[in-house]
Design a protein around this motif. Structure first.
Motif, PDB file in Angstrom:
ATOM      1  N   LYS A  24      -8.986 -21.137  58.700  1.00 20.16           N
ATOM      2  CA  LYS A  24      -8.735 -22.042  57.572  1.00 20.16           C
ATOM      3  C   LYS A  24      -9.413 -23.382  57.863  1.00 20.16           C
ATOM      4  O   LYS A  24      -9.011 -24.101  58.769  1.00 20.16           O
ATOM      5  N   ILE A  25     -10.435 -23.686  57.055  1.00 14.22           N
ATOM      6  CA  ILE A  25     -11.216 -24.899  57.267  1.00 14.22           C
ATOM      7  C   ILE A  25     -11.000 -25.842  56.088  1.00 14.22           C
ATOM      8  O   ILE A  25     -11.290 -25.491  54.936  1.00 14.22           O
ATOM      9  N   LEU A  26     -10.511 -27.021  56.383  1.00 15.98           N
ATOM     10  CA  LEU A  26     -10.324 -28.070  55.385  1.00 15.98           C
ATOM     11  C   LEU A  26     -11.556 -28.962  55.406  1.00 15.98           C
ATOM     12  O   LEU A  26     -11.990 -29.406  56.472  1.00 15.98           O
ATOM     13  N   VAL A  27     -12.123 -29.224  54.225  1.00 12.27           N
ATOM     14  CA  VAL A  27     -13.344 -30.013  54.140  1.00 12.27           C
ATOM     15  C   VAL A  27     -13.103 -31.219  53.237  1.00 12.27           C
ATOM     16  O   VAL A  27     -12.777 -31.066  52.057  1.00 12.27           O
ATOM     17  N   ALA A  28     -13.272 -32.414  53.806  1.00  6.76           N
ATOM     18  CA  ALA A  28     -13.178 -33.643  53.021  1.00  6.76           C
ATOM     19  C   ALA A  28     -14.547 -33.914  52.415  1.00  6.76           C
ATOM     20  O   ALA A  28     -15.526 -34.048  53.138  1.00  6.76           O
ATOM     21  N   ALA A  84      -4.516 -35.955  63.117  1.00 12.22           N
ATOM     22  CA  ALA A  84      -4.580 -34.556  62.679  1.00 12.22           C
ATOM     23  C   ALA A  84      -3.949 -33.632  63.716  1.00 12.22           C
ATOM     24  O   ALA A  84      -4.009 -33.891  64.914  1.00 12.22           O
ATOM     25  N   HIS A  85      -3.362 -32.566  63.239  1.00 13.02           N
ATOM     26  CA  HIS A  85      -2.711 -31.592  64.125  1.00 13.02           C
ATOM     27  C   HIS A  85      -3.684 -30.540  64.652  1.00 13.02           C
ATOM     28  O   HIS A  85      -3.334 -29.744  65.508  1.00 13.02           O
ATOM     29  N   CYS A  86      -4.915 -30.520  64.096  1.00 15.75           N
ATOM     30  CA  CYS A  86      -5.869 -29.462  64.456  1.00 15.75           C
ATOM     31  C   CYS A  86      -7.201 -30.075  64.884  1.00 15.75           C
ATOM     32  O   CYS A  86      -7.359 -31.291  64.915  1.00 15.75           O
ATOM     33  N   SER A  87      -8.149 -29.227  65.193  1.00 11.82           N
ATOM     34  CA  SER A  87      -9.474 -29.684  65.608  1.00 11.82           C
ATOM     35  C   SER A  87     -10.181 -30.382  64.457  1.00 11.82           C
ATOM     36  O   SER A  87      -9.914 -30.117  63.285  1.00 11.82           O
ATOM     37  N   LEU A  88     -11.118 -31.248  64.833  1.00  8.92           N
ATOM     38  CA  LEU A  88     -11.852 -32.038  63.856  1.00  8.92           C
ATOM     39  C   LEU A  88     -13.338 -32.000  64.190  1.00  8.92           C
ATOM     40  O   LEU A  88     -13.728 -32.226  65.329  1.00  8.92           O
TER      41      LEU A  88
END
Length: 184
Positions: free
Chosen positions: A4-8, A151-155
């Motif tokens: 799951k990848i979140l993209v700003a 953030a709780h995950c990698s960035l």
């Protein structure tokens, strides 16, 4: 590795580069993507605020109402451009076989990204960094710095050009145009 990848994203070259980077990763890892665009007051495209207080009677009431109407139209356009950009990017990702959804938030960009990453249970956040330094960073803040620390995950940060690099690019372009001989 990543599911799951979140993209700003935003409608800048840096936003497009962050999107493309995330799309490449999502394709490689067969991951889902979530796009987020934040309507933030520090955005250059944010509608100008109107702070005219109408008097109880008189000409100011009509002026105030007109200014509020203009502001509401500007806001609607600003919001709609964000949605259209998100729909366009979602279609691009979907056409490449990457399951993608999107959301548009209002407020503090860093918090909105971190909150969504937590709620959506992202494995990775991909975002751009403009490279602000000194007073610019102090006054405008650093979204990437906030996300990095909260953030709780990698960035994954995609580096944009810094103001100094922009100036050097402009200077070089000016030098090249000055060197071009003119016909006499």
């Amino acid at each position: 590795m990543y599911k799951k990848i979140l993209v700003a994203v935003d409608d800048t070259e840096l936003g497009k580069t962050a999107f493309q980077t995330a799309l490449d990763l999502a394709s490689r890892y067969q991951a889902q993507m979530m796009l987020i665009h934040v309507l933030s007051p520090i955005s250059d495209a944010y509608p100008d605020s109107i702070f005219i207080t109408p008097l109880a009677s008189g000409a100011y009431i009509g002026l105030h109402e007109e200014l509020m109407r203009v502001y509401a139209e500007q806001w609607k356009t600003f919001e709609q451009k964000g949605i259209e950009m998100l729909q366009r990017l979602t279609q691009i990702a979907t056409d490449q076989g990457v399951p993608t959804e999107f959301t548009q938030a209002l407020g503090d960009t860093g918090r909105a990204i971190c909150d969504l990453a937590q709620n959506w249970q992202s494995d990775l956040i991909v975002m751009g960094r403009r490279g602000l330094k000194g007073l610019s960073e102090l006054f405008l803040g650093s979204v990437s710095n906030y996300v990095l620390h909260n953030a709780h995950c990698s960035l994954l940060i995609v580096q944009g050009q810094t103001a100094l690099e922009d100036q050097q690019t402009e200077d070089k372009a000016g030098e090249k145009s000055a060197e071009i001989p003119t016909a006499s």
